[in-house]
Design an enzyme around this catalytic site. Structure first.
Site, PDB file in Angstrom:
ATOM      1  N   GLU A  36      58.290   0.229  -4.136  1.00  0.00           N
ATOM      2  CA  GLU A  36      57.011   0.941  -4.302  1.00  0.00           C
ATOM      3  C   GLU A  36      57.294   2.389  -4.694  1.00  0.00           C
ATOM      4  O   GLU A  36      58.323   2.965  -4.313  1.00  0.00           O
ATOM      5  CB  GLU A  36      56.238   0.902  -2.970  1.00  0.00           C
ATOM      6  CG  GLU A  36      54.979   1.756  -2.978  1.00  0.00           C
ATOM      7  CD  GLU A  36      54.012   1.469  -1.822  1.00  0.00           C
ATOM      8  OE1 GLU A  36      54.361   0.701  -0.916  1.00  0.00           O
ATOM      9  OE2 GLU A  36      52.898   2.038  -1.851  1.00  0.00           O
ATOM     10  N   ASN A  81      50.229   0.468  -1.047  1.00  0.00           N
ATOM     11  CA  ASN A  81      49.062   1.354  -1.079  1.00  0.00           C
ATOM     12  C   ASN A  81      49.031   2.188  -2.352  1.00  0.00           C
ATOM     13  O   ASN A  81      47.961   2.577  -2.831  1.00  0.00           O
ATOM     14  CB  ASN A  81      49.069   2.276   0.146  1.00  0.00           C
ATOM     15  CG  ASN A  81      48.917   1.491   1.440  1.00  0.00           C
ATOM     16  OD1 ASN A  81      48.478   0.347   1.433  1.00  0.00           O
ATOM     17  ND2 ASN A  81      49.294   2.098   2.556  1.00  0.00           N
ATOM     18  N   ASN A 181      45.973  -5.018  -2.987  1.00  0.00           N
ATOM     19  CA  ASN A 181      46.859  -4.858  -1.839  1.00  0.00           C
ATOM     20  C   ASN A 181      46.083  -4.314  -0.645  1.00  0.00           C
ATOM     21  O   ASN A 181      45.395  -3.295  -0.767  1.00  0.00           O
ATOM     22  CB  ASN A 181      47.976  -3.855  -2.185  1.00  0.00           C
ATOM     23  CG  ASN A 181      48.808  -3.456  -0.972  1.00  0.00           C
ATOM     24  OD1 ASN A 181      49.611  -4.245  -0.473  1.00  0.00           O
ATOM     25  ND2 ASN A 181      48.609  -2.232  -0.477  1.00  0.00           N
ATOM     26  N   GLU A 182      46.153  -5.000   0.477  1.00  0.00           N
ATOM     27  CA  GLU A 182      45.556  -4.530   1.752  1.00  0.00           C
ATOM     28  C   GLU A 182      44.164  -3.919   1.547  1.00  0.00           C
ATOM     29  O   GLU A 182      43.871  -2.834   2.078  1.00  0.00           O
ATOM     30  CB  GLU A 182      46.489  -3.543   2.457  1.00  0.00           C
ATOM     31  CG  GLU A 182      47.793  -4.189   2.884  1.00  0.00           C
ATOM     32  CD  GLU A 182      48.686  -3.315   3.763  1.00  0.00           C
ATOM     33  OE1 GLU A 182      48.361  -2.144   3.987  1.00  0.00           O
ATOM     34  OE2 GLU A 182      49.719  -3.830   4.231  1.00  0.00           O
ATOM     35  N   TYR A 259      54.137  -5.991  10.048  1.00  0.00           N
ATOM     36  CA  TYR A 259      55.311  -5.209  10.455  1.00  0.00           C
ATOM     37  C   TYR A 259      55.405  -5.325  11.970  1.00  0.00           C
ATOM     38  O   TYR A 259      54.381  -5.221  12.659  1.00  0.00           O
ATOM     39  CB  TYR A 259      55.159  -3.735  10.069  1.00  0.00           C
ATOM     40  CG  TYR A 259      55.176  -3.508   8.570  1.00  0.00           C
ATOM     41  CD1 TYR A 259      56.384  -3.418   7.885  1.00  0.00           C
ATOM     42  CD2 TYR A 259      53.995  -3.401   7.846  1.00  0.00           C
ATOM     43  CE1 TYR A 259      56.406  -3.207   6.503  1.00  0.00           C
ATOM     44  CE2 TYR A 259      54.014  -3.193   6.467  1.00  0.00           C
ATOM     45  CZ  TYR A 259      55.217  -3.094   5.805  1.00  0.00           C
ATOM     46  OH  TYR A 259      55.244  -2.901   4.446  1.00  0.00           O
ATOM     47  N   GLU A 308      54.868  -8.410   2.411  1.00  0.00           N
ATOM     48  CA  GLU A 308      55.383  -7.248   3.155  1.00  0.00           C
ATOM     49  C   GLU A 308      55.714  -7.717   4.558  1.00  0.00           C
ATOM     50  O   GLU A 308      54.824  -8.160   5.289  1.00  0.00           O
ATOM     51  CB  GLU A 308      54.363  -6.105   3.209  1.00  0.00           C
ATOM     52  CG  GLU A 308      54.219  -5.376   1.885  1.00  0.00           C
ATOM     53  CD  GLU A 308      53.331  -4.142   1.972  1.00  0.00           C
ATOM     54  OE1 GLU A 308      53.332  -3.466   3.016  1.00  0.00           O
ATOM     55  OE2 GLU A 308      52.633  -3.874   0.973  1.00  0.00           O
ATOM     56  N   GLN A 356      60.900  -2.292   2.591  1.00  0.00           N
ATOM     57  CA  GLN A 356      61.071  -2.356   1.156  1.00  0.00           C
ATOM     58  C   GLN A 356      62.549  -2.538   0.839  1.00  0.00           C
ATOM     59  O   GLN A 356      63.337  -2.694   1.760  1.00  0.00           O
ATOM     60  CB  GLN A 356      60.496  -1.096   0.531  1.00  0.00           C
ATOM     61  CG  GLN A 356      58.980  -0.966   0.807  1.00  0.00           C
ATOM     62  CD  GLN A 356      58.314   0.224   0.122  1.00  0.00           C
ATOM     63  OE1 GLN A 356      58.902   0.975  -0.637  1.00  0.00           O
ATOM     64  NE2 GLN A 356      57.019   0.419   0.420  1.00  0.00           N
TER      65      GLN A 356
END
Ligand code: AHR
Length: 504
Positions: A36, A81, A181-182, A259, A308, A356
Site C-alpha cells: 500500500e 485505506n 476497501n473497508e 488483525y 488483510e 503488508q
C-alpha cells in the site's frame, strides 16, 4: 481440517495424521502479499531509486529477491485505506507531470512517482500476479472502467492507447479487482451503509464484467461475522445473465479483514483462532446467499479473499506513523497459527494477503544498507515453501489453554489447544505437518501416528523467550533445520513452531 480431543495436561498427547484423507485443495494464493502507499512500504520499501541497492527501475533488488524467495503468487495494490482518494491517472505518464496530492488516509503527501505501470512492472520482475483495489470513496465508475481498459484492453481505444503512449504495448491482463476497501469503516473517506454499498457494488460489477467477463471481482466484506457481510453477500451473490460470456457469477470472492494482537502471549498466540470461526461463518453466509438466491450449481462457489490479515496493534504502531511493528517470537507463533487456519480452512479460502509485505506491519524490513527479517518471516517462508497441495485430516489430543482470550468471544466459541496443528500433502507425495506449541513454559512429548519411519526433515522456529525480537544486526529468532528418524515420541519445545516433512 483438524479435530481436537481435549485431554488433561497430565495425560500423554498425540497427533494422528492420515495423508490419504485429503480435505481440500490449498489455493496457492493464500500466500499473497499486499503493498500500500503507506509509510515506507512503497517509497523506501519496494521502490528506492536513489539507493545503490536498486535496479534501473528503482526497485530494491534485495526486496525483489526476498519476495521471490517467499514465492508470493499475488500482490494487492495500491491500498488499503489509501485507495479511497486515489486517482490512478495521477500515477501514469511522464513523472514530471504527475501531481503531488494531499493523502487523506495516512495524513501524508503522495508524489505519484510510483503508479500503475511501475507496480505492474515490479510484479513482472518479481514473478507475481497483480490484484488492484478500486476507489469506492472519491472514485467514479467511469474511472474504474478506464483503469481496466488501460491495463487490459487490446483495442484501439483512448485508455489502451494511453498505455501504449506510456511505453507499454501489450496489455497487462490484470485479473483480480476489489470493489472498494473497508467501506464500512468510520475512518473511510465516503464510508457507506451496507445497503448503499451492496447496491453500488452490484452495479459496478455488472459494468466491469460486461467490459471484461474474465475479471475476478472481489466484494468488500467486513470481518466475516457481521450483518454487513450477511447483507452484502445476500445482495450480490446472485446469478446474473449480464455476466456476458462469464459464468453468471458477478463476484468471485468476498473480502474480509482481521488483525489480531494482545500484549499477553497466550491471548496473542491464540487470537487467530477467531479468524477460523470468521471463515466458517462467512462460508455459511456464502452458501446461504446461494441457496436463497437460487444460484445454479454451474456458477462456481464464491470463496473468501482474506486480503488483510496479520498481527497488528494500531495503538502500538499507528498507521499515521508508518505502522512499523517490532514483531516478537509470540507474534511469529501467532502468524503460524494464522497460516494453520488458512490450511485447515482451505475449502473456503481463495486468497489471503498478509498486510503488508515490506516495512509496514511486515515480515521484511529495509534500511538504507540492506534488509532484515522479523520473526514472522520464518513461519511465512516455511508455509509458502511447503504447505501446498491438499490439506489433510489430523486429530490432535492434548490439553487446552483456558485463560483469557482476545477477542473475548473465542472462549466458549472456539477451542484453544496448546498444540495448534495443520497438515498438507503435495502432488508429489511430500507430507508436511505444522505444529505450533503456544505454551510458554513447557514442551510436549507427542506420539505422532501416521508419520513414516525413516528420514523426517525438521524445521524449528523458536527463541529464548516469547518476547524475543530481531533487529538489523541481531537474529534472535531464526530457523533451525535437523532430521528425525520418526521413532518414538517427538518433543515440541516450549514456545516453538515446528514443521515436519516426509515422503508418504
Ligand atoms: O493495512 C493497513 C490498513 O489497515 C489498510 O490500509 C486498511 O484497509 C486497514 O484498516
Amino acid at each position: 481440517m483438524a479435530t481436537f480431543t481435549k485431554i488433561s495436561d497430565e495425560e500423554s498427547p498425540s497427533i494422528s495424521i492420515n495423508a490419504g484423507h485429503r480435505i481440500a485443495k490449498i489455493n496457492d494464493n493464500i500466500y499473497g502479499g499486499f503493498t500500500e502507499h503507506m509509510g515506507r512500504c512503497i517509497y523506501g520499501g519496494i521502490y528506492d531509486p536513489d539507493n545503490p541497492l536498486s535496479d534501473e527501475n528503482g526497485f530494491r533488488k534485495d526486496v525483489v529477491a526476498a519476495i521471490k524467495e517467499l514465492n508470493v503468487p499475488v500482490v494487492r495494490y495500491p491500498g488499503g485505506n489509501f485507495v479511497a482518494t486515489y486517482h490512478w491517472l495521477d500515477g501514469v505518464g511522464p513523472r514530471k507531470n504527475r501531481p503531488r496530492r494531499p493523502e487523506l488516509a495516512w495524513d501524508s503527501v503522495e508524489s505519484n512517482e510510483f503508479g500503475t505501470d511501475e507496480f505492474l512492472k515490479w510484479c513482472e520482475v518479481v514473478g507475481t500476479e497483480p490484484y488492484f483495489a478500486l476507489n469506492f470513496g472519491t472514485g467514479t465508475l467511469d474511472e474504474a472502467l478506464a483503469w481496466v481498459e488501460y491495463c487490459n484492453s487490446e483495442k484501439d481505444t483512448y485508455y489502451a492507447n494511453l498505455r501504449r503512449q506510456n511505453g507499454r504495448e501489450k496489455p497487462y491482463k490484470v485479473k483480480y479487482w476489489a470493489l472498494g476497501n473497508e467501506m464500512w469503516g468510520p475512518w473511510q473517506v465516503e464510508q457507506m451503509t451496507k445497503e448503499d454499498y451492496a447496491k453500488k457494488a452490484y452495479q459496478w460489477a455488472k459494468a466491469l464484467k460486461r467490459y471484461d467477463p474474465s475479471l475476478e471481482l472481489i466484494l468488500c466484506g467486513q470481518d466475516g461475522c457481521s450483518t454487513w457481510d450477511a447483507h452484502v453477500l445476500k445482495e450480490c451473490v446472485k446469478y446474473d445473465a449480464h455476466d456476458l460470456g462469464g459464468t453468471g457469477a458477478l463476484v468471485s470472492m468476498h473480502s474480509i479483514h482481521i488483525y489480531t494482537a494482545s500484549k499477553d502471549h497466550l491471548p496473542n498466540a491464540t487470537a487467530p483462532r477467531s479468524a477460523e470461526r470468521a471463515i466458517e461463518i462467512t462460508g455459511g453466509l456464502i452458501d446461504l446467499a446461494r441457496i436463497e438466491n437460487k444460484v445454479p450449481p454451474s456458477v462456481p462457489r464464491q470463496t473468501i479473499c482474506f486480503d488483510e490479515w496479520n498481527v497488528w496493534d494500531p495503538a502500538r504502531a499507528p498507521g499515521e506513523q508508518g505502522a512499523e511493528e517490532q514483531y516478537t517470537l509470540s507474534d511469529a507463533l501467532a502468524v503460524a497459527v494464522w497460516l494453520n487456519v488458512f490450511v485447515r480452512q482451505a475449502r473456503h479460502v481463495g486468497m489471503a494477503n498478509i498486510a503488508q509485505s515490506v516495512n509496514v506491519i511486515a515480515p521484511l524490513m529495509t534500511t538504507e544498507r540492506g534488509l532484515w527479517k522479523q520473526p514472522t518471516w520464518y513461519p511465512l517462508l516455511l508455509f509458502s515453501r511447503y504447505m501446498r497441495g491438499h490439506s489433510v485430516a489430523v486429530n490432535v489430543r492434548c490439553g487446552e489453554y483456558a485463560g483469557p482470550t482476545q477477542p473475548e468471544w473465542i472462549r466458549g466459541t472456539v477451542e484453544t489447544p496448546w498444540l495448534d496443528v495443520s497438515a498438507a500433502v503435495t502432488e508429489s507425495g511430500m507430507v508436511s505437518l505444522a505444529v505450533v506449541n503456544v505454551h510458554d513454559e513447557r514442551g510436549f512429548d507427542v506420539d505422532l501416528e501416521g508419520v513414516k519411519k525413516g528420514e523426517v526433515n525438521v524445521f524449528t522456529v523458536t527463541g529464548s523467550g516469547v518476547g524475543a525480537v530481531n533487529m538489523e544486526d541481531i537474529e534472535a529468532v531464526g530457523l533451525k533445520e535437523s532430521t528425525w528418524d520418526g521413532e518414538g515420541k517427538f518433543t515440541f519445545p516450549k514456545h516453538s513452531f515446528t514443521m515436519l516433512r516426509w515422503r508418504a
